[in-house]
Enzyme design. Structure first.
Site, mmCIF file in Angstrom:
data_model
loop_
_atom_site.group_PDB
_atom_site.id
_atom_site.type_symbol
_atom_site.label_atom_id
_atom_site.label_comp_id
_atom_site.label_asym_id
_atom_site.label_seq_id
_atom_site.Cartn_x
_atom_site.Cartn_y
_atom_site.Cartn_z
ATOM 1 N N ILE A 1 0.806 -1.187 -0.073
ATOM 2 C CA ILE A 1 0.091 0.111 -0.003
ATOM 3 C C ILE A 1 0.944 1.170 -0.023
ATOM 4 C CG2 ILE A 1 -0.099 0.048 2.572
ATOM 5 C CD1 ILE A 1 -3.304 0.978 2.094
ATOM 6 N N ASP B 1 1.341 -5.600 10.093
ATOM 7 C CA ASP B 1 1.096 -4.743 11.091
ATOM 8 C C ASP B 1 0.195 -5.137 12.309
ATOM 9 O OD1 ASP B 1 0.775 -2.388 12.843
ATOM 10 O OD2 ASP B 1 0.240 -0.938 11.055
ATOM 11 N N THR C 1 12.804 -13.134 4.149
ATOM 12 C CA THR C 1 11.937 -11.709 4.216
ATOM 13 C C THR C 1 12.786 -10.944 4.939
ATOM 14 O OG1 THR C 1 10.552 -12.332 6.061
ATOM 15 C CG2 THR C 1 9.578 -13.002 4.036
ATOM 16 N N GLU D 1 11.629 -8.524 7.273
ATOM 17 C CA GLU D 1 11.443 -8.671 8.514
ATOM 18 C C GLU D 1 11.791 -10.005 9.120
ATOM 19 O OE1 GLU D 1 9.946 -6.668 10.683
ATOM 20 O OE2 GLU D 1 10.173 -4.975 9.266
#
Length: 292
Positions: free
Chosen positions: A127, A189, A264, A266
């Site tokens: 996004i 999130d 990834t 993260e």
């Protein structure tokens, strides 16, 4: 289509590339033997975005209006000016996107998974505009490295792409019923405050949308370093009548789980910080039979 251009053409929405730093345009310059990858420091943005904001995004009225040729030019012919939407859509049905990484961040999952599943088309959805632009430039550079003979693994990265979009609002506008084989939710999130829980990417209503676009037998993969969020996602998917939680034995040797855990951005960060990773995966059940 969305307002952000697809790979391989980078987005032109908003400020021009490099407008804030004057440096980003360097990574569009391609010289033989010197294909640069973009650097994250030139694409800084807030860690999270409000999924309920408009974000000035546009979407197709139906999946038939998605022009995948701009994302995967090696797999789809470009649309001719004289070609109708229905005619072009019929040519695209020969190959479909089967994997979606929701909230793909800087693209670590699809970049790593692309060479491992070379015949599968996969799309990252993000996004945040600056982050989406970074992934676009990253894929462009990887494709050009292959063309210049500099690819580390000999893969051309034509089977991965990214799009700027809000997965909480318009996924059925982009994907047909039962189109996806795998969906990933990697380190989403957590929205810690109770009043923010409505913004979590897994909820009863959204689980039904995911059940709509994931084919029977398909898998939803979730991973997070926040135990409360892990329990939240697992509970809502377990409670849904169209998903069954998979056992550790069923996931053993799954290349997607291994990639999600270790490749990834993260995931690497959590490993460096000696944190915990909580994984839960769910298989889409067959549609129930309707009695007369």
């Amino acid at each position: 289509m969305t307002s952000t251009s697809a790979c391989p053409a980078p987005s032109t929405a908003g400020a021009p590339a490099g407008g804030r730093t004057g440096k980003r345009k360097e990574y569009r310059i391609v010289r033989k033997g010197d294909v640069k990858l973009p650097k994250k420091k030139f694409y800084r943005q807030r860690a999270h975005a409000n999924p309920f904001s408009d974000h000035n995004l546009e979407y197709p009225h139906s999946p038939d209006q998605m022009d995948w040729s701009t994302h995967f030019p090696a797999f789809f012919p470009p649309r001719n000016e004289s070609e109708t939407t229905a005619e072009h859509s019929s040519t695209q049905l020969q190959k479909q996107v089967e994997i979606a990484d929701i909230g793909c961040g800087f693209g670590g999952l699809i970049v790593s998974l692309g060479p491992k599943l070379p015949d599968t088309l996969m799309l990252g959805m993000e996004i945040r505009q600056q982050v989406t632009e970074y992934v676009e430039e990253r894929i462009i550079a990887l494709r050009r490295q292959y063309e210049e003979g500099e690819s580390e693994n000999g893969h051309n990265y034509q089977n991965i792409s990214v799009i700027r979009g809000n997965a909480m609002k318009f996924l059925p506008n982009m994907f047909h019923k039962g189109q996806l084989r795998k969906m990933f939710f990697c380190f989403p999130d957590p929205h810690f405050k109770a009043r923010k829980h409505k913004a979590r990417i897994i909820s009863p209503g959204l689980a039904s949308e995911y059940a709509y676009i994931v084919k029977p037998g398909g898998i939803i993969y979730t991973i997070t370093d926040v135990e409360d969020l892990h329990n939240w996602m697992a509970r809502h998917l377990e409670d849904h009548p169209l998903f069954d939680r998979m056992t550790p034995e069923e996931l053993e040797g799954d290349v997607c789980v291994e990639t999600m855990m270790g490749d990834t951005e993260e995931g690497k960060k959590v490993t460096r910080n000696n944190g915990n990773k909580f994984v839960a995966c769910f298989r889409r059940r067959e549609d129930p039979e309707w009695s007369d």
